[in-house]
Design an enzyme around this catalytic site. Structure first.
Site, PDB file in Angstrom:
ATOM      1  CG  HIS A  96       8.065  74.302 -26.250  1.00 26.05           C
ATOM      2  ND1 HIS A  96       8.961  73.306 -26.538  1.00 26.05           N
ATOM      3  CD2 HIS A  96       8.086  75.147 -27.310  1.00 26.05           C
ATOM      4  CE1 HIS A  96       9.483  73.531 -27.728  1.00 26.05           C
ATOM      5  NE2 HIS A  96       8.981  74.643 -28.225  1.00 26.05           N
ATOM      6  CG  ASP A 157      -3.376  79.188 -30.021  1.00 30.63           C
ATOM      7  OD1 ASP A 157      -4.446  78.592 -30.249  1.00 30.63           O
ATOM      8  OD2 ASP A 157      -3.305  80.268 -29.412  1.00 30.63           O
ATOM      9  CD  GLU A 268      -7.054  81.148 -30.161  1.00 27.18           C
ATOM     10  OE1 GLU A 268      -6.212  82.049 -30.322  1.00 27.18           O
ATOM     11  OE2 GLU A 268      -6.741  79.975 -29.864  1.00 27.18           O
TER      12      GLU A 268
HETATM   13  P1  FAD Z   1       7.351  70.575 -20.908  1.00 25.37           P
HETATM   14  O1  FAD Z   1       7.605  72.012 -20.862  1.00 25.37           O
HETATM   15  O2  FAD Z   1       8.464  69.695 -21.224  1.00 25.37           O
HETATM   16  O3  FAD Z   1       6.638  70.118 -19.540  1.00 25.37           O
HETATM   17  C1  FAD Z   1       5.569  70.851 -18.999  1.00 25.37           C
HETATM   18  C2  FAD Z   1       5.148  70.301 -17.641  1.00 25.37           C
HETATM   19  O4  FAD Z   1       4.569  69.025 -17.824  1.00 25.37           O
HETATM   20  C3  FAD Z   1       6.304  70.097 -16.672  1.00 25.37           C
HETATM   21  O5  FAD Z   1       5.831  70.258 -15.372  1.00 25.37           O
HETATM   22  C4  FAD Z   1       6.703  68.662 -16.925  1.00 25.37           C
HETATM   23  O6  FAD Z   1       7.379  68.075 -15.842  1.00 25.37           O
HETATM   24  C5  FAD Z   1       5.346  68.035 -17.181  1.00 25.37           C
HETATM   25  N1  FAD Z   1       5.412  66.919 -18.111  1.00 25.37           N
HETATM   26  C6  FAD Z   1       5.988  66.850 -19.318  1.00 25.37           C
HETATM   27  N2  FAD Z   1       5.778  65.661 -19.871  1.00 25.37           N
HETATM   28  C7  FAD Z   1       5.046  64.961 -18.987  1.00 25.37           C
HETATM   29  C8  FAD Z   1       4.509  63.657 -18.963  1.00 25.37           C
HETATM   30  N3  FAD Z   1       4.670  62.819 -19.967  1.00 25.37           N
HETATM   31  N4  FAD Z   1       3.798  63.272 -17.885  1.00 25.37           N
HETATM   32  C9  FAD Z   1       3.601  64.099 -16.839  1.00 25.37           C
HETATM   33  N5  FAD Z   1       4.099  65.333 -16.795  1.00 25.37           N
HETATM   34  C10 FAD Z   1       4.807  65.754 -17.856  1.00 25.37           C
HETATM   35  N6  FAD Z   1      -0.760  75.977 -24.027  1.00 25.37           N
HETATM   36  C11 FAD Z   1      -2.078  75.945 -24.272  1.00 25.37           C
HETATM   37  O7  FAD Z   1      -2.841  75.413 -23.468  1.00 25.37           O
HETATM   38  N7  FAD Z   1      -2.606  76.501 -25.398  1.00 25.37           N
HETATM   39  C12 FAD Z   1      -1.828  77.067 -26.351  1.00 25.37           C
HETATM   40  O8  FAD Z   1      -2.341  77.528 -27.360  1.00 25.37           O
HETATM   41  C13 FAD Z   1      -0.430  77.089 -26.143  1.00 25.37           C
HETATM   42  N8  FAD Z   1       0.386  77.625 -27.058  1.00 25.37           N
HETATM   43  C14 FAD Z   1       1.736  77.608 -26.848  1.00 25.37           C
HETATM   44  C15 FAD Z   1       2.578  78.149 -27.821  1.00 25.37           C
HETATM   45  C16 FAD Z   1       3.937  78.129 -27.645  1.00 25.37           C
HETATM   46  C17 FAD Z   1       4.833  78.703 -28.707  1.00 25.37           C
HETATM   47  C18 FAD Z   1       4.483  77.595 -26.461  1.00 25.37           C
HETATM   48  C19 FAD Z   1       5.957  77.600 -26.227  1.00 25.37           C
HETATM   49  C20 FAD Z   1       3.658  77.086 -25.459  1.00 25.37           C
HETATM   50  C21 FAD Z   1       2.278  77.094 -25.660  1.00 25.37           C
HETATM   51  N9  FAD Z   1       1.405  76.574 -24.693  1.00 25.37           N
HETATM   52  C22 FAD Z   1       0.065  76.536 -24.934  1.00 25.37           C
HETATM   53  C23 FAD Z   1       1.900  76.140 -23.386  1.00 25.37           C
HETATM   54  C24 FAD Z   1       2.184  74.665 -23.365  1.00 25.37           C
HETATM   55  O9  FAD Z   1       0.999  73.928 -23.269  1.00 25.37           O
HETATM   56  C25 FAD Z   1       3.010  74.339 -22.135  1.00 25.37           C
HETATM   57  O10 FAD Z   1       4.165  75.121 -22.131  1.00 25.37           O
HETATM   58  C26 FAD Z   1       3.380  72.874 -22.103  1.00 25.37           C
HETATM   59  O11 FAD Z   1       3.837  72.584 -20.824  1.00 25.37           O
HETATM   60  C27 FAD Z   1       4.480  72.608 -23.081  1.00 25.37           C
HETATM   61  O12 FAD Z   1       4.560  71.251 -23.376  1.00 25.37           O
HETATM   62  P2  FAD Z   1       5.970  70.507 -23.440  1.00 25.37           P
HETATM   63  O13 FAD Z   1       5.634  69.246 -24.095  1.00 25.37           O
HETATM   64  O14 FAD Z   1       7.051  71.281 -24.007  1.00 25.37           O
HETATM   65  O15 FAD Z   1       6.132  70.273 -21.885  1.00 25.37           O
END
Ligand code: FAD
Length: 515
Positions: A96, A157, A268
């Site tokens: 994400h 969120d 918020e």
């Molecule tokens: P990925 O996109 O897969 O990875 C994100 C980053 O973390 C990359 O650099 C990856 O290499 C690294 N990573 C992943 N897993 C690990 C691991 N196990 N160890 C070390 N590094 C790792 N953020 C907020 O703070 N508050 C919110 O309210 C919020 N709402 C969101 C709503 C939506 C619909 C979306 C799409 C995103 C939102 N986000 C929010 C952002 C979200 O926190 C980040 O996009 C986060 O990176 C997504 O997590 P993911 O698990 O998909 O990680």
């Protein structure tokens, strides 16, 4: 003729050699590594996509690990190959990210969702906590901990994100003013460093690694397990929205609420610019306290600020909670006729964005480009920012929500890697735009990106002391300026835990071979 052909062949050979020197080649040795999971060298396209839908870097291999040891074996192998291999590794949580952060161009993407490891375990008692895999989705943690009447204190969120993904950033939502972000609510981590070592860390044990990894943009290690603090979970939530026409009054009320102890559990806010019939949309889920007045209220053509609040409770506390809400609301200066309330279960409240996801997916509007911009703005400059941006640079909010709410810096730990503005209170302002594919109009990607650019330029020109959240830059100078005085410490941590800069190539802070 022969001479010309030979010249062309020679030229092509030179290009081939040059490409070979610059780009990593996947060594066959990866195929023979002793792991429980497996590598996929063909089905790699999924790992070149993310929620942002704007960046796509094809990896050479995807590791589907079964254990932390599979991850450690792979990273250690690449570390032992040295800088000459050019191979890099990115952990992919739930994908994400917005700008390719979890991708690795011609490198190895670790599909964290395959990780199995020990089952999630909830510990009750005086200091309740849950031990989870770094690949666990927050929504699953919610369901599991609720079986014990417990839940994490701080959320995002949207809960369909992984623990490793949000802890690499911060994890901010409406509870952060009281409990801090998610990275303030972690007690222990298990991490695979850039040398392939599996290390347990906490405030007491290997503390520098612990704080490096929290908010560390995946640069220092891959989180394979985490211990997260819990609190007793409520059953129900009173969910409230009130409106303001004046930003100063809105911000004053928000700041008053986050400074009080017994106000709301979640605070918020969002901006509404020129949205026709918006309040009609709410009426299906929110009741108005003054429906006659509210039905005459017009949102089109106006800039409004909506304060969104939640109070947690259990059914037996209903009367006292209603009284507390009345007291807190009586201190606010919103437009009196615009008090909207709803009562939902705790799960419904926390998983609210997923409902929108389902609707958007059904219309094919989820997998569109998301040129999001998230900013952390010091309190002293939020008024000038609002004045310059809302209604001026941005003349409507039809491309997506704009969140705006303050948090207390005292709830953040300054030992983590996250970069924050230099004030006790700062605002998260999130421009969560969706672009209409192939549109060249105001809902198109180019238009939204140029709007974002103007906003960033304005912050720069006016010296507003703004920091990007989920930061993304292309040059070393921009990264240095983002980190400011923290840059040297960040580089030192990188050279300690990932000396060859193998990890998190999608962030593009360091080139492989650094150090
Ligand atoms: P990925 O996109 O897969 O990875 C994100 C980053 O973390 C990359 O650099 C990856 O290499 C690294 N990573 C992943 N897993 C690990 C691991 N196990 N160890 C070390 N590094 C790792 N953020 C907020 O703070 N508050 C919110 O309210 C919020 N709402 C969101 C709503 C939506 C619909 C979306 C799409 C995103 C939102 N986000 C929010 C952002 C979200 O926190 C980040 O996009 C986060 O990176 C997504 O997590 P993911 O698990 O998909 O990680």
């Amino acid at each position: 003729m022969h001479f010309l052909r030979n010249l062309i062949i020679l030229f092509l050979i030179c290009i081939a050699i040059k490409i070979n020197l610059c780009v990593p080649t996947i060594p066959s040795s990866l195929k023979t590594l002793p792991i429980d999971g497996h590598f996929d060298f063909k089905q790699v396209h999924h790992a070149a996509k993310d929620f942002g839908n704007r960046y796509s870097f094809l990896p050479s291999a995807v590791l589907h690990p079964k254990s932390a040891s599979d991850i450690a074996t792979t990273v250690k192998h690449i570390w032992e190959m040295g800088p000459g291999s050019h191979l890099t590794v990115a952990a992919r949580g739930h994908g994400h990210s917005l700008q390719g952060q979890a991708q690795a161009h011609r490198g190895v993407v670790i599909n964290m969702e395959s990780l199995q490891g020990p089952k999630m375990k909830v510990h009750t008692g005086n200091f309740p906590h849950v031990d989870v895999s770094g690949s666990e989705l927050w929504i699953n943690i919610l369901y599991e901990t609720l079986k014990h009447g417990l839940a994490p204190k701080s959320w995002t969120d949207y809960l369909h994100l992984t623990v490793g993904g949000t802890l690499s950033n911060a994890g901010i939502s409406g509870q952060a003013f009281r409990h801090g972000p998610q990275i303030s609510n972690v007690r222990q981590l298990e991490v695979v460093t850039g040398k392939g070592e599996v290390v347990n860390c906490s405030e007491k044990q290997n503390s520098d690694l612990f704080y490096s990894v929290l908010g560390g943009l995946g640069q220092f290690g891959i989180i394979t397990r985490a211990r997260i603090s819990l609190e007793p979970a409520p059953k129900m939530v009173k969910w409230i929205r009130v409106l303001y026409t004046d930003f100063a009054t809105f911000a004053k009320d928000q700041e008053m609420l986050i400074s009080g102890e017994s106000t709301f559990d979640y605070t918020e806010g969002f901006v509404i610019i020129n949205r026709t019939g918006l309040l009609n949309n709410w009426r299906s889920s929110f009741n108005s306290n003054d429906s006659a007045q509210a039905s005459h209220f017009k949102s089109d053509g106006r800039t409004l600020f909506c304060l969104e609040l939640a109070k947690y409770f259990n059914p037996e506390e209903m009367a006292i909670v209603n009284q507390e809400i009345m007291t807190s609301l009586s201190q606010l200066n919103h437009i009196p006729s615009t008090l909207f309330q709803s009562q939902v279960s705790y799960i419904e409240f926390l998983d609210r964005v997923h409902i929108s996801e389902i609707k958007l997916r059904s219309k094919g509007l989820w997998e569109v480009p998301h040129p999001w911009l998230n900013l952390l703005i010091p309190r002293s400059n939020i008024h000038i920012f609002a004045q310059l941006v809302f209604g001026n640079i941005l003349t409507n909010t039809s491309n997506g929500p704009i969140l705006i709410y303050p948090v207390n810096k005292s709830k953040w730990d300054n030992r983590t890697s996250v970069v924050l503005p230099e004030e006790d209170v700062f605002y998260l302002v999130a421009f969560l735009s969706s672009a209409a594919p192939s549109s060249t109009g105001s809902d198109g990607l180019e238009h939204i990106l140029s709007q974002n650019k103007r906003i960033l330029e304005l912050c720069e020109i006016d010296g507003l002391g703004v920091k990007q959240y989920l930061p993304h830059y292309s040059t070393n100078g921009e990264w240095r300026s983002h980190f400011g005085p923290q840059w040297e410490a960040f580089v030192h941590r990188k050279s300690t835990y990932d000396p060859l800069a193998i990890l998190a190539p999608g962030q593009r802070i360091f080139q492989k071979g650094f150090g």
